[in-house]
Design a protein around this motif. Structure first.
Motif, PDB file in Angstrom:
ATOM      1  N   GLU A   1       0.825  -1.215   0.000  1.00 23.01           N
ATOM      2  CA  GLU A   1       0.000   0.000   0.000  1.00 23.01           C
ATOM      3  C   GLU A   1       0.856   1.262   0.000  1.00 23.01           C
ATOM      4  N   GLU A   2       1.885   1.298   0.867  1.00 23.21           N
ATOM      5  CA  GLU A   2       2.769   2.468   0.899  1.00 23.21           C
ATOM      6  C   GLU A   2       3.545   2.595  -0.411  1.00 23.21           C
ATOM      7  N   ILE A   3       3.978   1.470  -0.945  1.00 25.23           N
ATOM      8  CA  ILE A   3       4.729   1.497  -2.206  1.00 25.23           C
ATOM      9  C   ILE A   3       3.826   1.968  -3.346  1.00 25.23           C
ATOM     10  N   LYS A   4       2.590   1.524  -3.348  1.00 22.82           N
ATOM     11  CA  LYS A   4       1.635   2.001  -4.362  1.00 22.82           C
ATOM     12  C   LYS A   4       1.480   3.514  -4.275  1.00 22.82           C
ATOM     13  N   LYS A   5       1.347   4.061  -3.066  1.00 19.95           N
ATOM     14  CA  LYS A   5       1.220   5.509  -2.879  1.00 19.95           C
ATOM     15  C   LYS A   5       2.463   6.235  -3.373  1.00 19.95           C
ATOM     16  N   PHE A   6       3.653   5.659  -3.103  1.00 22.11           N
ATOM     17  CA  PHE A   6       4.880   6.280  -3.596  1.00 22.11           C
ATOM     18  C   PHE A   6       4.859   6.366  -5.122  1.00 22.11           C
ATOM     19  N   TRP A   7       4.575   5.245  -5.793  1.00 21.18           N
ATOM     20  CA  TRP A   7       4.584   5.247  -7.262  1.00 21.18           C
ATOM     21  C   TRP A   7       3.474   6.115  -7.828  1.00 21.18           C
ATOM     22  N   GLN A   8       2.356   6.239  -7.130  1.00 19.84           N
ATOM     23  CA  GLN A   8       1.303   7.152  -7.574  1.00 19.84           C
ATOM     24  C   GLN A   8       1.811   8.590  -7.525  1.00 19.84           C
ATOM     25  N   GLY A   9       2.568   8.924  -6.485  1.00 23.04           N
ATOM     26  CA  GLY A   9       3.156  10.251  -6.386  1.00 23.04           C
ATOM     27  C   GLY A   9       4.143  10.532  -7.504  1.00 23.04           C
ATOM     28  N   VAL A  10       4.913   9.517  -7.885  1.00 25.21           N
ATOM     29  CA  VAL A  10       5.844   9.658  -9.013  1.00 25.21           C
ATOM     30  C   VAL A  10       5.061   9.926 -10.294  1.00 25.21           C
ATOM     31  N   TRP A  11       4.013   9.151 -10.521  1.00 26.14           N
ATOM     32  CA  TRP A  11       3.177   9.322 -11.713  1.00 26.14           C
ATOM     33  C   TRP A  11       2.534  10.714 -11.721  1.00 26.14           C
ATOM     34  N   ASP A  12       1.999  11.120 -10.561  1.00 21.24           N
ATOM     35  CA  ASP A  12       1.353  12.425 -10.454  1.00 21.24           C
ATOM     36  C   ASP A  12       2.328  13.572 -10.678  1.00 21.24           C
ATOM     37  N   ALA A  13       3.612  13.341 -10.382  1.00 19.49           N
ATOM     38  CA  ALA A  13       4.657  14.347 -10.607  1.00 19.49           C
ATOM     39  C   ALA A  13       5.112  14.366 -12.069  1.00 19.49           C
ATOM     40  N   ASN A  14       4.431  13.576 -12.889  1.00 17.67           N
ATOM     41  CA  ASN A  14       4.701  13.507 -14.329  1.00 17.67           C
ATOM     42  C   ASN A  14       6.086  12.940 -14.657  1.00 17.67           C
ATOM     43  N   ILE A  15       6.566  12.031 -13.809  1.00 18.31           N
ATOM     44  CA  ILE A  15       7.809  11.311 -14.103  1.00 18.31           C
ATOM     45  C   ILE A  15       7.400  10.035 -14.816  1.00 18.31           C
ATOM     46  N   LYS A  16       7.794   9.942 -16.070  1.00 20.76           N
ATOM     47  CA  LYS A  16       7.330   8.862 -16.945  1.00 20.76           C
ATOM     48  C   LYS A  16       8.510   8.252 -17.712  1.00 20.76           C
ATOM     49  N   ASN A  17       8.186   7.404 -18.661  1.00 19.48           N
ATOM     50  CA  ASN A  17       9.163   6.799 -19.582  1.00 19.48           C
ATOM     51  C   ASN A  17      10.275   6.043 -18.860  1.00 19.48           C
ATOM     52  N   PHE A  18       9.880   5.167 -17.952  1.00 22.69           N
ATOM     53  CA  PHE A  18      10.860   4.364 -17.227  1.00 22.69           C
ATOM     54  C   PHE A  18      11.478   3.308 -18.126  1.00 22.69           C
ATOM     55  N   LYS A  19      12.781   3.168 -18.032  1.00 18.99           N
ATOM     56  CA  LYS A  19      13.533   2.117 -18.726  1.00 18.99           C
ATOM     57  C   LYS A  19      14.521   1.548 -17.723  1.00 18.99           C
ATOM     58  N   LEU A  20      14.369   0.277 -17.401  1.00 12.48           N
ATOM     59  CA  LEU A  20      15.283  -0.409 -16.491  1.00 12.48           C
ATOM     60  C   LEU A  20      16.320  -1.157 -17.320  1.00 12.48           C
TER      61      LEU A  20
END
Length: 118
Positions: A51-70
């Motif tokens: 749940e906390e990790i989901k909230k963290f990644w939602q915050g990343v998405w909401d901050a418009n950080i996109k195009n992840f490449k690992l």
């Protein structure tokens, strides 16, 4: 390329698919139920559990950080059910390095401990 490397690399592609379409529930489901995530600036506190990790990644998405490449790097098996991954990533805000400790749960490799820098 070892079979284990291929599995972890495939899991990284799945992570990319989820995070790049904003599916934070799907992203969080890739972690173990007892997982921890330590992003830059966490100062030892981090995010614990899905749940906390989901909230963290939602915050990343909401901050418009996109195009992840690992970029899967070194994959080392350290126990029957534990793997250490040392890799790099790119996204719309820059690049960095990460270490993931993967844990095999119910026959599947899941992110257990995740720490990264910017």
């Amino acid at each position: 390329m070892s079979e284990l490397f291929k599995v972890i690399d495939s899991n990284n592609r799945t992570f990319e698919e989820h995070i790049n379409k904003g599916d934070t529930s799907g992203t969080a489901a890739l972690y173990t139920t007892d997982s921890s995530l330590y992003p830059p600036g966490a100062q030892g506190k981090g995010f614990h559990g899905r749940e906390e990790i989901k909230k963290f990644w939602q915050g990343v998405w909401d901050a418009n950080i996109k195009n992840f490449k690992l970029n899967t790097g070194k994959v080392t098996q350290i126990a029957d059910d534990v793997v250490l991954e040392e890799s790099t990533y790119q996204n719309s805000s820059g690049t960095g390095s990460y270490i993931v400790i993967w844990k095999k749960v119910d026959g599947h490799w899941s992110l257990w401990k995740d720490i990264f820098n910017a």
